[in-house]
Design a protein around this motif. Structure first.
Motif, PDB file in Angstrom:
ATOM      1  N   GLU A  54      -8.859  25.033   0.794  1.00 33.00           N
ATOM      2  CA  GLU A  54      -8.559  23.681   0.364  1.00 33.00           C
ATOM      3  C   GLU A  54      -7.924  22.856  -0.016  1.00 33.00           C
ATOM      4  N   LEU A  55      -7.124  22.486   1.932  1.00 32.16           N
ATOM      5  CA  LEU A  55      -6.600  21.471   2.869  1.00 32.16           C
ATOM      6  C   LEU A  55      -6.841  20.419   2.143  1.00 32.16           C
ATOM      7  N   ASP A  56      -6.424  19.251   1.759  1.00 28.30           N
ATOM      8  CA  ASP A  56      -6.546  18.067   1.653  1.00 28.30           C
ATOM      9  C   ASP A  56      -5.804  17.108   2.616  1.00 28.30           C
ATOM     10  N   THR A  57      -5.725  17.464   3.420  1.00 31.47           N
ATOM     11  CA  THR A  57      -4.385  16.271   4.720  1.00 31.47           C
ATOM     12  C   THR A  57      -5.052  15.215   4.428  1.00 31.47           C
ATOM     13  N   ASP A  58      -5.914  14.636   3.925  1.00 36.53           N
ATOM     14  CA  ASP A  58      -5.915  12.882   3.967  1.00 36.53           C
ATOM     15  C   ASP A  58      -5.708  12.566   2.787  1.00 36.53           C
ATOM     16  N   GLN A  59      -5.391  13.065   1.379  1.00 37.86           N
ATOM     17  CA  GLN A  59      -4.945  13.279   0.347  1.00 37.86           C
ATOM     18  C   GLN A  59      -3.726  13.095   0.743  1.00 37.86           C
ATOM     19  N   TRP A  60      -3.087  13.774   1.845  1.00 39.46           N
ATOM     20  CA  TRP A  60      -1.675  13.447   1.721  1.00 39.46           C
ATOM     21  C   TRP A  60      -1.270  11.666   2.731  1.00 39.46           C
ATOM     22  N   ALA A  61      -2.109  11.632   3.349  1.00 41.53           N
ATOM     23  CA  ALA A  61      -1.891  10.274   3.982  1.00 41.53           C
ATOM     24  C   ALA A  61      -2.461   9.621   3.404  1.00 41.53           C
ATOM     25  N   GLU A  62      -3.041   9.617   2.158  1.00 39.32           N
ATOM     26  CA  GLU A  62      -3.360   7.944   1.667  1.00 39.32           C
ATOM     27  C   GLU A  62      -2.392   8.498   0.887  1.00 39.32           C
ATOM     28  N   LEU A  63      -1.339   9.398   0.227  1.00 40.09           N
ATOM     29  CA  LEU A  63      -0.423   8.850  -0.710  1.00 40.09           C
ATOM     30  C   LEU A  63       0.250   8.296  -0.514  1.00 40.09           C
ATOM     31  N   ALA A  64       0.896   8.892   1.005  1.00 43.38           N
ATOM     32  CA  ALA A  64       1.901   8.360   1.518  1.00 43.38           C
ATOM     33  C   ALA A  64       2.172   6.817   2.011  1.00 43.38           C
ATOM     34  N   ALA A  65       0.723   6.372   2.845  1.00 42.50           N
ATOM     35  CA  ALA A  65       0.258   4.142   2.435  1.00 42.50           C
ATOM     36  C   ALA A  65       0.539   4.215   1.724  1.00 42.50           C
ATOM     37  N   ALA A  66      -0.532   4.387  -0.008  1.00 50.48           N
ATOM     38  CA  ALA A  66      -0.214   3.816  -0.809  1.00 50.48           C
ATOM     39  C   ALA A  66       1.503   4.134  -1.338  1.00 50.48           C
ATOM     40  N   ALA A  67       2.590   4.452  -1.513  1.00 50.19           N
ATOM     41  CA  ALA A  67       3.790   4.339  -1.790  1.00 50.19           C
ATOM     42  C   ALA A  67       4.825   3.098  -0.933  1.00 50.19           C
ATOM     43  N   GLY A  68       3.837   3.113   0.495  1.00 51.40           N
ATOM     44  CA  GLY A  68       4.662   2.020   1.612  1.00 51.40           C
ATOM     45  C   GLY A  68       4.972   2.680   2.444  1.00 51.40           C
ATOM     46  N   MET A  69       4.516   3.345   3.256  1.00 50.23           N
ATOM     47  CA  MET A  69       5.173   4.336   4.108  1.00 50.23           C
ATOM     48  C   MET A  69       4.308   4.074   5.324  1.00 50.23           C
ATOM     49  N   LYS A  70       5.200   4.388   6.527  1.00 49.96           N
ATOM     50  CA  LYS A  70       4.476   3.836   7.959  1.00 49.96           C
ATOM     51  C   LYS A  70       4.483   5.209   8.593  1.00 49.96           C
TER      52      LYS A  70
END
Length: 70
Positions: A54-70
């Motif tokens: 149940e590891l969702d690394t796509d969710q990590w990437a989406e959260l980082a992008a939504a926070a404005g990270m590059k």
């Protein structure tokens, strides 16, 4: 070599300025030690045992992008 003024010496170099303009970033360090609670690995952890459920690394990437990270 010419002497720089105090203002020039206190100003960031071109490379430093470019680095500061990169913006907000993220670095994740993730691996078997995350699950074994080992501070340091010894390289002997069997790769076959690394199957996080149940590891969702796509969710990590989406959260980082939504926070404005590059």
């Amino acid at each position: 070599m010419s002497k720089r003024t105090i203002a020039e010496a206190a100003s960031p170099s071109t490379a430093q300025q470019e680095w500061m303009e990169l913006g907000y970033g993220l670095f994740l360090h993730f691996g078997p030690n995350t699950f074994t609670a080992a501070g340091w690995g010894d390289g002997k952890f069997p790769a076959a045992d690394f199957h996080p459920a149940e590891l969702d690394t796509d969710q990590w990437a989406e959260l980082a992008a939504a926070a404005g990270m590059k």
